[in-house]
Write an enzyme that holds these catalytic residues in place. Sequence first.
Site, PDB file in Angstrom:
ATOM      1  N   SER A 195       4.503   1.195  -0.911  1.00 40.45           N
ATOM      2  CA  SER A 195       5.642   1.127  -1.830  1.00 40.45           C
ATOM      3  C   SER A 195       5.593  -0.162  -2.631  1.00 40.45           C
ATOM      4  CB  SER A 195       6.971   1.216  -1.065  1.00 40.45           C
ATOM      5  OG  SER A 195       7.162   0.062  -0.261  1.00 40.45           O
ATOM      6  N   ALA A 219       0.803  -1.215   0.000  1.00 41.88           N
ATOM      7  CA  ALA A 219       0.000   0.000   0.000  1.00 41.88           C
ATOM      8  C   ALA A 219       0.838   1.268   0.000  1.00 41.88           C
ATOM      9  CB  ALA A 219      -0.933  -0.002   1.208  1.00 41.88           C
ATOM     10  N   ASP A 225      -0.345 -10.542  -1.045  1.00 40.80           N
ATOM     11  CA  ASP A 225       1.008 -10.412  -0.492  1.00 40.80           C
ATOM     12  C   ASP A 225       1.186 -11.186   0.811  1.00 40.80           C
ATOM     13  OD1 ASP A 225      -0.529  -8.646   1.022  1.00 40.80           O
ATOM     14  OD2 ASP A 225       0.571  -6.851   0.409  1.00 40.80           O
ATOM     15  N   THR A 226       0.136 -11.271   1.615  1.00 36.35           N
ATOM     16  CA  THR A 226       0.265 -12.040   2.851  1.00 36.35           C
ATOM     17  C   THR A 226       0.421 -13.528   2.570  1.00 36.35           C
ATOM     18  OG1 THR A 226      -1.126 -10.410   3.968  1.00 36.35           O
ATOM     19  CG2 THR A 226      -0.760 -12.486   5.107  1.00 36.35           C
ATOM     20  N   ASN A 254      -6.631 -10.056  10.793  1.00 38.72           N
ATOM     21  CA  ASN A 254      -6.085  -8.878  10.122  1.00 38.72           C
ATOM     22  C   ASN A 254      -6.282  -7.677  11.046  1.00 38.72           C
ATOM     23  OD1 ASN A 254      -5.481  -6.746   8.403  1.00 38.72           O
ATOM     24  ND2 ASN A 254      -6.493  -7.648   6.645  1.00 38.72           N
ATOM     25  N   ARG A 267       8.282  -2.837  -5.230  1.00 35.85           N
ATOM     26  CA  ARG A 267       9.668  -3.146  -5.569  1.00 35.85           C
ATOM     27  C   ARG A 267       9.720  -4.313  -6.540  1.00 35.85           C
ATOM     28  NH1 ARG A 267       7.563  -4.571  -1.254  1.00 35.85           N
ATOM     29  NH2 ARG A 267       7.754  -2.449  -0.520  1.00 35.85           N
TER      30      ARG A 267
END
Length: 485
Positions: free
Chosen positions: A13, A11, A235-236, A294, A15
């Site tokens: 950044s 949320a 992502d988790t 969460n 990469r």
Amino acid sequence: MKAYVAVDIGASSGRLMLGQLEDGKLKLQEMHRFKNGFEFKNNHDRWNIDYLIDEIFKGLEKIKESGYTEVSLGIDTWAVDYVLVGKDGKKLQDPISYRDKRTSNSINELTTEVSKEYIYKKTGIQFLNFNTLYQLFEEDKELLKKTDKIMMIPDYIGYILTGKAVTEITNASTTQMLSLREGLFDKNLLEKVNVSSDQFAKLVDAGTVLGNLKEDWYSKYELPKVNVVTVATHDTASAVIGTPCEGQHWAYLSSGTWSLIGTELNIPENGAKVFKENYTNEWGAYGTYRFLKNIMGLWMAQCVKKELNDQYSFSELAELAGEVEPFEQFINVNDQRFQNPGNMIQEIQTYCRETGQKVPETPGEIMMAIYSNLALFYANEISKLDDIMGYHIDTLNIVGGGSNVALMNQLTSTIANVDVYAGPSEATAIGNILVQMITAGDVLNVYLGRRIISNSFDIKHYTPEQGKYSKVLAEYQQFLNKERG
């Protein structure tokens, strides 16, 4: 030596990380980093999805310039948000952020039409007001009529890159519309939010090969040959795969903008006790379930850093916090008021005044209030996990950016009375790459992949400081119970 690229966008950044296996160890290098964030546009907080895709191509060009001519690539992002795509294959609007205030009362509104018990029994997913189910409930009905496909953010990016549309199952489960055991969208829930299963592309597992980039991209950019693999796109889910999982009775804490704390199961838990505690059963890769809660994460610290005009680094803020006594005030960090306040520092101070507690004033006091209360909240959730699982969680594996915050890790270890293994900080990118390696046949399975991770990265070990803060967790639990009435 094969090269694997993780496109890992959070949320705040994003990469591009490049990984290679060398002498049985995973070597990881950052090739490109960019900022992310939503902006208020057309009456809503929205993501600039075109910018994110452009940054991916910038990163791929850097990879080509570095001498890599052929790579595998996987994409993971945050969950629940989506892109509406028309029949022409183009987005109908910039995607709205989960932090937008449109869903602030959506759970109450939708559950007048369908019960919470039905939703939880069918999906096993935690009630969060920003889940995709509630976002679609608030979506423009005319826009939904024009929608050919509803794509989760990483699926949309994969679609733009390759032209192939899929719905990856780990992320699909976070929508709170996917049947817990059948792995299909629940038609009754879809009807309640005016969408149909036909508006979602085919459901696929992590490890599905999408294939090469569209030829058009090679004429526009200087790119290596890219083979796109659908990884665990939430992502988790990738972070859990990238967790070393030390200990016999272990739990994980994916510590980033959000904190996701839980354990890995082969059979989901959606009985009355876990419904009451609002735990979630998100699908993991390779037939597992991520049983977790969460909760608030480093978002509070990120906001404070920004409000201090970025004059301090995160490590400097942690040093300032270390000069302050912990637990000077209790804060329910999961209170909705902290989700998207106009000013986080003022919101924390107002909360403390309203609850009759010491008001943090200096940057160090504010940061200690955040770190110490996150540690308390983690410890509280671990005690709930103990009760649900029927055994004591003895080890907490902390991964993500929060694994670098030694102060918070030590407090968590002491308050929760668990051994903490912190690292790797890039577990999400590592898990992303590990799925690609398993798909390619370079790693046999997740178990062996996790052993590679343990041998490849510096994992810090924290043990409880006996006799310190022995009563603070019970006092914090009393505070939470009193606040909730």
